[in-house]
Design an enzyme around this catalytic site. Structure first.
Site, mmCIF file in Angstrom:
data_model
loop_
_atom_site.group_PDB
_atom_site.id
_atom_site.type_symbol
_atom_site.label_atom_id
_atom_site.label_comp_id
_atom_site.label_asym_id
_atom_site.label_seq_id
_atom_site.Cartn_x
_atom_site.Cartn_y
_atom_site.Cartn_z
ATOM 1 N N GLU A 56 0.827 -1.208 0.000
ATOM 2 C CA GLU A 56 0.000 0.000 0.000
ATOM 3 C C GLU A 56 0.863 1.261 0.000
ATOM 4 O OE1 GLU A 56 -1.961 -2.940 2.959
ATOM 5 O OE2 GLU A 56 -0.007 -2.612 2.029
ATOM 6 N N ALA A 162 12.976 -37.991 -6.840
ATOM 7 C CA ALA A 162 13.034 -38.439 -8.229
ATOM 8 C C ALA A 162 13.004 -39.957 -8.229
ATOM 9 C CB ALA A 162 14.302 -37.921 -8.907
ATOM 10 N N ARG A 195 15.277 -25.342 -3.810
ATOM 11 C CA ARG A 195 16.099 -25.155 -2.608
ATOM 12 C C ARG A 195 16.289 -23.669 -2.313
ATOM 13 N NH1 ARG A 195 21.088 -29.457 -3.658
ATOM 14 N NH2 ARG A 195 19.856 -31.387 -3.463
ATOM 15 N N THR A 207 20.552 -41.105 4.726
ATOM 16 C CA THR A 207 20.845 -40.451 3.451
ATOM 17 C C THR A 207 22.084 -39.587 3.563
ATOM 18 O OG1 THR A 207 18.520 -40.452 2.771
ATOM 19 C CG2 THR A 207 19.957 -38.834 1.728
ATOM 20 N N ASP A 211 25.082 -40.802 1.193
ATOM 21 C CA ASP A 211 25.262 -40.009 -0.025
ATOM 22 C C ASP A 211 26.085 -38.743 0.171
ATOM 23 O OD1 ASP A 211 23.653 -41.901 -1.204
ATOM 24 O OD2 ASP A 211 21.829 -40.674 -1.114
ATOM 25 N N GLU A 255 13.970 -33.777 1.220
ATOM 26 C CA GLU A 255 14.486 -34.428 0.019
ATOM 27 C C GLU A 255 14.794 -35.917 0.186
ATOM 28 O OE1 GLU A 255 17.435 -32.782 -2.421
ATOM 29 O OE2 GLU A 255 16.507 -30.826 -2.610
ATOM 30 N N GLY A 257 15.806 -39.599 2.907
ATOM 31 C CA GLY A 257 15.508 -40.678 1.989
ATOM 32 C C GLY A 257 14.085 -41.185 2.099
ATOM 33 N N LEU A 261 10.862 -39.468 4.016
ATOM 34 C CA LEU A 261 9.738 -38.960 3.231
ATOM 35 C C LEU A 261 8.435 -39.641 3.635
ATOM 36 C CD1 LEU A 261 11.588 -38.878 -0.191
ATOM 37 C CD2 LEU A 261 10.496 -36.876 0.855
#
Length: 313
Positions: A56, A162, A195, A207, A211, A255, A257, A261
């Site tokens: 405004e 994915a 992200r 994870t 990884d 994300e 593992g 999730l």
């Protein structure tokens, strides 16, 4: 209420303006405003970033000096209720009253505890005609992360994974050293964009150990989110999300593992999910999570990969 076509048209412009603050306004909401006199826009603006002028303020400041005299005959449209309290900036409701506008059209009420209808009340007490709820669903959807944070007292949770065409997200447990590459360069960049739009990113302990993901935004401009490692998934998720809310974390990207999730899905502590499906099969490996209480909202195809956006139903 049946809003006029003009009211809806100008509110759509507010929403369009508000989206310009998508990257810079959070943790504040995205808000747009337009000033209209006799069917013509004479000023418009949006909330650019936290700590700076609200929509405004910017809309009224954009009115040309020669048009200031038109304000008492004008309507201000704003996608979110004008604030009524002193924060980092003065109350917008007071500014609207001081400028002498005769009418205010509001998209939706602000859920923030210090507002929640008080801005609308202040305007009406000053004799301003206030219309509330024009394109309300669209205005609420625009700030669904902000609304979730304030109404449910937890971050807005986005899941992302994915998978292959046969529903595999990782290499078999017997081959932990092997990484199953699913995303392509284009979809990887899209992941990094998400992200950059999140305040925090969460993965499970397994994870992280297996990884060693960087969880940064190296493929997209913008700040990397705060990293969170879930030591053990399950029943304490509500408490962990509550702590993040207390720390001011409005958006959380999960994300992986698979177990992490699925724990969010089973607890129904998620708001939307992005699922990428590659056009090839893995044959064996870690199975993808199974969504429940979900509604498919959007689908797209990027370089042969199916991209789905699901909403919690």
């Amino acid at each position: 209420m049946n809003p006029s076509a003009a009211d809806e048209r100008f509110m759509r412009r507010c929403i369009q303006l508000a989206q310009n603050g998508h990257r810079t306004a959070p943790p504040n909401p995205m808000v747009g405003a337009v000033v209209v006199c006799q069917g013509q826009i004479i000023g418009e603006g949006y909330h650019i970033r936290c700590g700076e002028g609200h929509a405004e303020v910017n809309a009224l400041a954009s009115v040309a000096p020669e048009n200031e005299r038109l304000l008492p005959q004008s309507t201000i449209y704003v996608s979110l209720e004008p604030c009524s309290h002193y924060g980092k900036t003065p109350p917008c409701a007071d500014l609207i009253v001081r400028k002498g506008l005769r009418r205010c059209v509001v998209g939706c009420v602000d859920p923030f505890a210090k507002v929640q209808g008080r801005g609308i009340q202040k305007l009406r007490e000053a004799g301003i005609d206030v219309t509330v709820g024009v394109l309300e669903d669209e205005c609420r959807r625009l700030n669904r992360r902000f609304f979730t944070f304030h109404q449910q007292q937890r971050p807005y949770v986005t899941l992302k994974w994915a998978q292959t065409a046969d529903g595999i997200i990782g290499a078999p447990a017997a081959s932990p050293a092997e990484r199953l590459l699913i995303s392509n360069p284009l979809t990887q960049a899209l992941c990094h964009k998400r992200r950059a739009e999140s305040q925090a990113i969460l993965v499970g302990r397994r994870t992280m150990e297996a990884d060693q993901p960087r969880l940064d935004t190296r493929l997209w401009p913008g700040p990397s989110p705060r990293k969170i490692v879930l030591s053990h998934a399950g029943g304490d998720l509500p408490q962990q999300l509550r702590r993040l809310w207390e720390e001011g974390v409005q958006t959380l990207l999960v994300e992986g593992g698979r177990q992490t999730l699925q724990s969010f899905i089973d607890a129904q502590l998620w708001d939307e999910a992005f699922v990428e499906t590659a056009p090839f099969c893995a044959g064996e490996g870690v199975a993808a999570p199974r969504l429940a209480h979900a509604r498919l909202a959007e689908t797209d195809c990027l370089d042969g990969h199916r991209m789905e956006r699901w909403e919690h139903a």
